[in-house]
Design an enzyme around this catalytic site. Structure first.
Site, PDB file in Angstrom:
ATOM      1  N   SER A 129       0.798  -1.244   0.000  1.00 42.90           N
ATOM      2  CA  SER A 129       0.000   0.000   0.000  1.00 42.90           C
ATOM      3  C   SER A 129       0.822   1.281   0.000  1.00 42.90           C
ATOM      4  O   SER A 129       0.562   2.202   0.792  1.00 42.90           O
ATOM      5  CB  SER A 129      -0.956   0.009   1.191  1.00 42.90           C
ATOM      6  OG  SER A 129      -1.851  -1.031   1.073  1.00 42.90           O
ATOM      7  N   GLU A 163      -8.293   7.474  -5.147  1.00 41.04           N
ATOM      8  CA  GLU A 163      -8.111   6.256  -5.971  1.00 41.04           C
ATOM      9  C   GLU A 163      -9.293   6.091  -6.932  1.00 41.04           C
ATOM     10  O   GLU A 163      -9.108   5.755  -8.094  1.00 41.04           O
ATOM     11  CB  GLU A 163      -8.070   4.994  -5.088  1.00 41.04           C
ATOM     12  CG  GLU A 163      -6.903   4.914  -4.176  1.00 41.04           C
ATOM     13  CD  GLU A 163      -5.793   3.995  -4.664  1.00 41.04           C
ATOM     14  OE1 GLU A 163      -5.932   3.343  -5.709  1.00 41.04           O
ATOM     15  OE2 GLU A 163      -4.760   3.970  -3.962  1.00 41.04           O
ATOM     16  N   ASP A 175      -6.600   0.047   3.269  1.00 34.87           N
ATOM     17  CA  ASP A 175      -5.210   0.500   3.209  1.00 34.87           C
ATOM     18  C   ASP A 175      -5.061   1.895   3.791  1.00 34.87           C
ATOM     19  O   ASP A 175      -4.147   2.180   4.574  1.00 34.87           O
ATOM     20  CB  ASP A 175      -4.707   0.512   1.756  1.00 34.87           C
ATOM     21  CG  ASP A 175      -4.894  -0.827   1.076  1.00 34.87           C
ATOM     22  OD1 ASP A 175      -5.212  -1.806   1.779  1.00 34.87           O
ATOM     23  OD2 ASP A 175      -4.732  -0.893  -0.148  1.00 34.87           O
TER      24      ASP A 175
HETATM   25  C1  GLA Z   1      -6.058  -3.598  -2.199  1.00 36.47           C
HETATM   26  C2  GLA Z   1      -7.124  -2.538  -1.978  1.00 36.47           C
HETATM   27  C3  GLA Z   1      -7.841  -2.717  -0.639  1.00 36.47           C
HETATM   28  C4  GLA Z   1      -8.329  -4.159  -0.462  1.00 36.47           C
HETATM   29  C5  GLA Z   1      -7.212  -5.150  -0.791  1.00 36.47           C
HETATM   30  C6  GLA Z   1      -7.706  -6.567  -0.772  1.00 36.47           C
HETATM   31  O1  GLA Z   1      -5.017  -3.442  -1.283  1.00 36.47           O
HETATM   32  O2  GLA Z   1      -6.575  -1.252  -2.033  1.00 36.47           O
HETATM   33  O3  GLA Z   1      -8.894  -1.815  -0.518  1.00 36.47           O
HETATM   34  O4  GLA Z   1      -9.478  -4.399  -1.208  1.00 36.47           O
HETATM   35  O5  GLA Z   1      -6.621  -4.892  -2.048  1.00 36.47           O
HETATM   36  O6  GLA Z   1      -8.115  -6.929   0.495  1.00 36.47           O
END
Ligand code: GLA
Length: 396
Positions: A129, A163, A175
């Site tokens: 992230s 996003e 995240d």
């Molecule tokens: C990415 C997305 C999150 C979540 C994950 C899977 O990191 O940004 O919002 O959906 O995938 O859990």
């Protein structure tokens, strides 16, 4: 390591702007113990912020409305006028920032010019992230330096909105929430529907959380993430039509889902089935964590991987190999892919005294099979975004 990042970012700021920064901010990446793809489906997740950061060195402009960024790791600049309306641009990293700015501007808040240099220890495209850290870090900077009075939840939601609107990934809130709300040595049990959350001790005596980075890079703009969301939405539509009394997706039972199987079709059915089971698993995992039952937690992680790989279909050959080989090792309680998938990292719960032996073995097998040198991260669970004021606040 953080000290080095901070020094490098300060040096990048001086190089870019020929003056000293006035503020430093650290925005962390995240891990997720369990609860994958359920954050956009009324589910619960169990993430935590980690000691990998984007560091921002910042100086407020006195008589300019221009915001100038220097992305030190890419050696690239980007500027925009804070008094003008913004639209997405070609430079993708700038869109994360512009989207944040746009959400704040649309909320009627006023900001001004800044000079910002940033650098990161969160590997990009590895499922840790880095994008949420970039978005929420900028929201936090604007909030602090222009006294915008945004709550922590609002900053996380602004990051997510960026996003959706400027980047084009229809992500959930996990995240951004973890990057803002992280707490040292704690995992966050987050109800993604209400944003209610509780902290639990991350430490399991005698065990370590270790990440294996497959080094298969992904971006959720093209990965299939948005397709999964569409599959699930199709399934949800059928469920809500058949059972209008049920408000939240997580309150549907597997029996209800079964009744809708034919109407929704095979793909939405299998995706929804994974999700309903995963939402229940997170509740069981929290129970296991709070009662210090690491074996049970590990078992649930293994089940999650199975679901992500076979039902939700967001794994890949390399990650499946890493996870399956790791699960075979004595001393491993659980292993699974982490995050959105299609590459990135696996998260593993390993007995502390076996970590070295197991990482060595898996690394060799992975190299032999794919000719890729995997990376190993032993992360510490850390605080969320903060302004860095003295060395005391920085771990290691
Ligand atoms: C990415 C997305 C999150 C979540 C994950 C899977 O990191 O940004 O919002 O959906 O995938 O859990």
């Amino acid at each position: 390591m953080q000290r080095k990042l901070i020094e490098n970012t300060k040096a990048a700021f001086r190089k870019a702007f020929h003056t000293e920064p006035e503020h430093l901010f650290l925005a962390p990446g995240r891990v997720n113990i369990i609860g994958e793809h359920v954050d956009y489906n009324d589910g619960f997740v169990l993430p935590a912020a980690i000691d990998k950061y984007i560091c921002f060195a910042v100086k407020k402009e006195n008589d300019s409305d221009i915001c100038t960024f220097f992305a030190a790791d890419l050696d690239q600049f980007f500027s925009f006028n804070t008094k003008e309306k913004q639209v997405p641009v070609e430079k993708q990293w700038a869109n994360y920032l512009l989207g944040v700015f746009n959400a704040i501007q649309e909320s009627g808040r006023d900001t001004g010019g800044l000079r910002i240099a940033f650098s990161s220890t969160i590997p990009m495209g590895s499922g840790l992230s880095s994008s949420a850290a970039l978005e929420c870090g900028f929201a936090y900077i604007l909030n602090t330096l222009f006294d915008l009075r945004l709550s922590k939840s609002e900053m996380a939601l602004i990051g997510q909105k960026s996003e959706h609107t400027f980047v084009g990934v229809n992500c959930g809130i996990m995240d951004q929430f973890a990057s803002v709300f992280g707490k040292e040595n704690k995992v966050i049990m987050l109800d993604c529907n209400s944003l209610d959350h509780h902290y639990y001790d991350a430490k399991l005596e005698g065990y370590a959380w270790v990440l294996f980075d497959s080094c298969v890079k992904h971006t959720h703009l093209t990965s299939g993430y948005n397709d999964r969301r569409r599959d699930v939405d199709k399934g949800k539509e059928v469920l809500h039509k058949k059972f209008p009394q049920v408000q939240k997706f997580r309150d549907f039972t597997l029996a209800m889902l079964e009744e809708c199987r034919e109407d929704m079709g095979a793909v939405p059915y299998i995706r929804c089935r994974y999700l309903l089971k995963e939402i229940r698993r997170v509740e069981q995992a929290v129970q296991a964590l709070s009662e210090s039952r690491p074996e049970e937690l590990g078992r649930l992680m293994n089940e999650t991987h199975n679901g992500l790989s076979r039902e939700f279909e967001v794994s890949c050959e390399e990650i499946d190999f890493l996870v399956e080989e790791t699960q075979k090792e004595k001393g491993v309680l659980g292993a699974r892919m982490m995050g959105g998938g299609f590459g990135g990292c696996s998260i593993n719960l390993i007995r502390e005294d076996s970590v070295e032996d197991i990482t060595g073995k898996i690394s060799k097998k992975y190299q032999d099979r794919f000719n890729i040198q995997m990376k190993i991260y032993s992360v510490k669970i850390s605080d969320g975004i903060q302004e860095y004021t003295s060395d005391e606040h920085i771990q290691s």
